[in-house]
Design a protein around this motif. Structure first.
Motif, PDB file in Angstrom:
ATOM      1  N   ASP A 219       0.814  -1.216   0.000  1.00 21.60           N
ATOM      2  CA  ASP A 219       0.000   0.000   0.000  1.00 21.60           C
ATOM      3  C   ASP A 219       0.848   1.266   0.000  1.00 21.60           C
ATOM      4  O   ASP A 219       0.355   2.339  -0.345  1.00 21.60           O
ATOM      5  CB  ASP A 219      -1.010   0.010   1.154  1.00 21.60           C
ATOM      6  CG  ASP A 219      -0.403  -0.255   2.511  1.00 21.60           C
ATOM      7  OD1 ASP A 219       0.813  -0.524   2.595  1.00 21.60           O
ATOM      8  OD2 ASP A 219      -1.158  -0.202   3.508  1.00 21.60           O
ATOM      9  N   TYR A 220       2.135   1.184   0.362  1.00 29.86           N
ATOM     10  CA  TYR A 220       3.003   2.359   0.265  1.00 29.86           C
ATOM     11  C   TYR A 220       3.126   2.779  -1.210  1.00 29.86           C
ATOM     12  O   TYR A 220       2.851   3.926  -1.571  1.00 29.86           O
ATOM     13  CB  TYR A 220       4.400   2.065   0.807  1.00 29.86           C
ATOM     14  CG  TYR A 220       4.496   1.777   2.293  1.00 29.86           C
ATOM     15  CD1 TYR A 220       3.385   1.803   3.126  1.00 29.86           C
ATOM     16  CD2 TYR A 220       5.720   1.460   2.864  1.00 29.86           C
ATOM     17  CE1 TYR A 220       3.484   1.527   4.480  1.00 29.86           C
ATOM     18  CE2 TYR A 220       5.840   1.180   4.224  1.00 29.86           C
ATOM     19  CZ  TYR A 220       4.711   1.213   5.018  1.00 29.86           C
ATOM     20  OH  TYR A 220       4.839   0.932   6.359  1.00 29.86           O
ATOM     21  N   LEU A 221       3.563   1.851  -2.048  1.00 24.12           N
ATOM     22  CA  LEU A 221       3.731   2.171  -3.466  1.00 24.12           C
ATOM     23  C   LEU A 221       2.381   2.439  -4.123  1.00 24.12           C
ATOM     24  O   LEU A 221       2.267   3.337  -4.963  1.00 24.12           O
ATOM     25  CB  LEU A 221       4.444   1.021  -4.185  1.00 24.12           C
ATOM     26  CG  LEU A 221       4.736   1.244  -5.680  1.00 24.12           C
ATOM     27  CD1 LEU A 221       5.602   2.479  -5.899  1.00 24.12           C
ATOM     28  CD2 LEU A 221       5.403   0.013  -6.277  1.00 24.12           C
ATOM     29  N   LEU A 225       1.322   5.727  -6.452  1.00 26.40           N
ATOM     30  CA  LEU A 225       0.786   5.616  -7.809  1.00 26.40           C
ATOM     31  C   LEU A 225      -0.625   6.180  -7.911  1.00 26.40           C
ATOM     32  O   LEU A 225      -0.985   6.787  -8.923  1.00 26.40           O
ATOM     33  CB  LEU A 225       0.807   4.149  -8.247  1.00 26.40           C
ATOM     34  CG  LEU A 225       2.210   3.527  -8.362  1.00 26.40           C
ATOM     35  CD1 LEU A 225       2.109   2.036  -8.644  1.00 26.40           C
ATOM     36  CD2 LEU A 225       3.030   4.231  -9.437  1.00 26.40           C
ATOM     37  N   ALA A 226      -1.429   6.025  -6.873  1.00 30.04           N
ATOM     38  CA  ALA A 226      -2.786   6.576  -6.881  1.00 30.04           C
ATOM     39  C   ALA A 226      -2.753   8.098  -6.903  1.00 30.04           C
ATOM     40  O   ALA A 226      -3.562   8.746  -7.587  1.00 30.04           O
ATOM     41  CB  ALA A 226      -3.566   6.073  -5.666  1.00 30.04           C
ATOM     42  N   GLU A 227      -1.819   8.690  -6.167  1.00 28.23           N
ATOM     43  CA  GLU A 227      -1.693  10.149  -6.164  1.00 28.23           C
ATOM     44  C   GLU A 227      -1.243  10.656  -7.531  1.00 28.23           C
ATOM     45  O   GLU A 227      -1.720  11.696  -8.011  1.00 28.23           O
ATOM     46  CB  GLU A 227      -0.701  10.590  -5.087  1.00 28.23           C
ATOM     47  CG  GLU A 227      -1.157  10.321  -3.663  1.00 28.23           C
ATOM     48  CD  GLU A 227      -2.426  11.062  -3.296  1.00 28.23           C
ATOM     49  OE1 GLU A 227      -2.557  12.248  -3.668  1.00 28.23           O
ATOM     50  OE2 GLU A 227      -3.307  10.452  -2.664  1.00 28.23           O
ATOM     51  N   HIS A 232      -2.313  13.443 -12.507  1.00 26.57           N
ATOM     52  CA  HIS A 232      -1.838  13.489 -13.900  1.00 26.57           C
ATOM     53  C   HIS A 232      -2.643  12.622 -14.863  1.00 26.57           C
ATOM     54  O   HIS A 232      -2.400  12.676 -16.071  1.00 26.57           O
ATOM     55  CB  HIS A 232      -0.365  13.069 -13.950  1.00 26.57           C
ATOM     56  CG  HIS A 232       0.535  13.934 -13.120  1.00 26.57           C
ATOM     57  ND1 HIS A 232       1.060  15.122 -13.578  1.00 26.57           N
ATOM     58  CD2 HIS A 232       0.968  13.789 -11.843  1.00 26.57           C
ATOM     59  CE1 HIS A 232       1.804  15.663 -12.630  1.00 26.57           C
ATOM     60  NE2 HIS A 232       1.757  14.889 -11.563  1.00 26.57           N
ATOM     61  N   GLY A 233      -3.557  11.825 -14.349  1.00 28.34           N
ATOM     62  CA  GLY A 233      -4.363  10.968 -15.213  1.00 28.34           C
ATOM     63  C   GLY A 233      -3.788   9.586 -15.382  1.00 28.34           C
ATOM     64  O   GLY A 233      -4.527   8.606 -15.474  1.00 28.34           O
ATOM     65  N   SER A 234      -2.452   9.501 -15.444  1.00 29.44           N
ATOM     66  CA  SER A 234      -1.792   8.192 -15.575  1.00 29.44           C
ATOM     67  C   SER A 234      -0.327   8.339 -15.217  1.00 29.44           C
ATOM     68  O   SER A 234       0.236   9.455 -15.235  1.00 29.44           O
ATOM     69  CB  SER A 234      -1.911   7.647 -17.003  1.00 29.44           C
ATOM     70  OG  SER A 234      -1.132   8.419 -17.891  1.00 29.44           O
TER      71      SER A 234
END
Length: 259
Positions: A219-221, A225-227, A232-234
């Motif tokens: 869940d750290y990574l 990536l979710a942020e 930025h959309g992706s």
């Protein structure tokens, strides 16, 4: 497979080769060119000799000025690699030491670490260093080493970004990130981190809290990536528009690091 990624170091935590993963379209990330680790402040002479044998020509040091000043890396005699570092602070403290007086339980320690990964996508210093990391890999020949204090958070994100660009699967990116938890040198990081944390807190840390701070979790990574996706959309858009890795650079990196 796991064991032969780690160098058998005595005073350097988490030193390993992050090549060897299969990529989309065929091929494998080359071994012997991409290395990652924690800081080298406690490197032994034998450690330095091992590092010297790797012909590392570029070091990307993701630590800030105060971290480098407080923990100067040992280098082998005759060291002549280019060191790329940030002229200022990259974080208020090493991510696993971003603690306060409540950081004594595992759950609170995990929440503090997740806060670090929430902030990192918007940290201008880290954006600059990740961009410089890609440029260095693009422009310079030979093997490289990327490291921070512990070689797991900032360094883990850097390795993830490169493996993504090279075409490694999401599962393999996460596998590489979590491989930190199998490093045989956790005692090195513990010695460099826990006493000062406990001194600041004025009390002992729970063992589970220590592991939450010194290891990594999925869940750290995933939080990082979710942020990125939210802003930025992706991940690809972030890498292209914010880090400056255009299609031409991607192709050059793949030509250089994929066989």
């Amino acid at each position: 497979m796991i064991r032969n990624r780690f160098l058998p170091t005595e005073g350097i935590h988490n030193f390993r080769d992050y090549g060897g993963y299969s990529v989309a379209g065929g091929g494998t990330v080359k071994r012997g060119l991409l290395f990652r680790s924690g800081q080298h402040v406690a490197a032994t002479n034998d450690d330095l000799a091992q590092v010297g044998d790797l012909d590392i020509r570029t070091i990307i040091d993701l630590r800030g000025e105060s971290e480098r000043g407080n923990n100067p890396c040992r280098r082998i005699e005759g060291f002549d690699a280019q060191v790329i570092a940030y002229e200022g602070e990259t974080t208020s403290s090493p991510p696993h030491m971003d603690i306060d007086a409540q950081t004594t339980t595992a759950e609170y320690a995990r929440q503090r670490m997740m806060a670090v990964y929430t902030r990192m996508p918007r940290n201008p210093a880290m954006i600059e260093m990740f961009s410089r990391y890609f440029r260095a890999l693009d422009e310079r020949d030979g093997a490289s080493l990327v490291h921070c204090f512990a070689g797991k958070d900032r360094t883990g994100v850097a390795a993830t970004l490169l493996l993504h660009v090279l075409g490694a699967s999401k599962d393999d990116q996460m596998e590489e990130f979590l491989l930190t938890n199998h490093a045989p040198t956790l005692d090195v990081l513990r010695a460099q981190s826990v006493p000062s944390i406990e001194q600041r807190l004025g009390r002992k840390l729970d063992e589970d809290a220590v592991r939450a701070l010194l290891e990594v979790h999925e869940d750290y990574l995933a939080t990082y990536l979710a942020e990125i996706e939210s802003d930025h959309g992706s991940l690809d858009a972030f890498i292209t528009r914010t880090l400056g890795v255009d299609d031409a650079m991607r192709e050059r990196l793949r030509d250089k690091f994929v066989a």
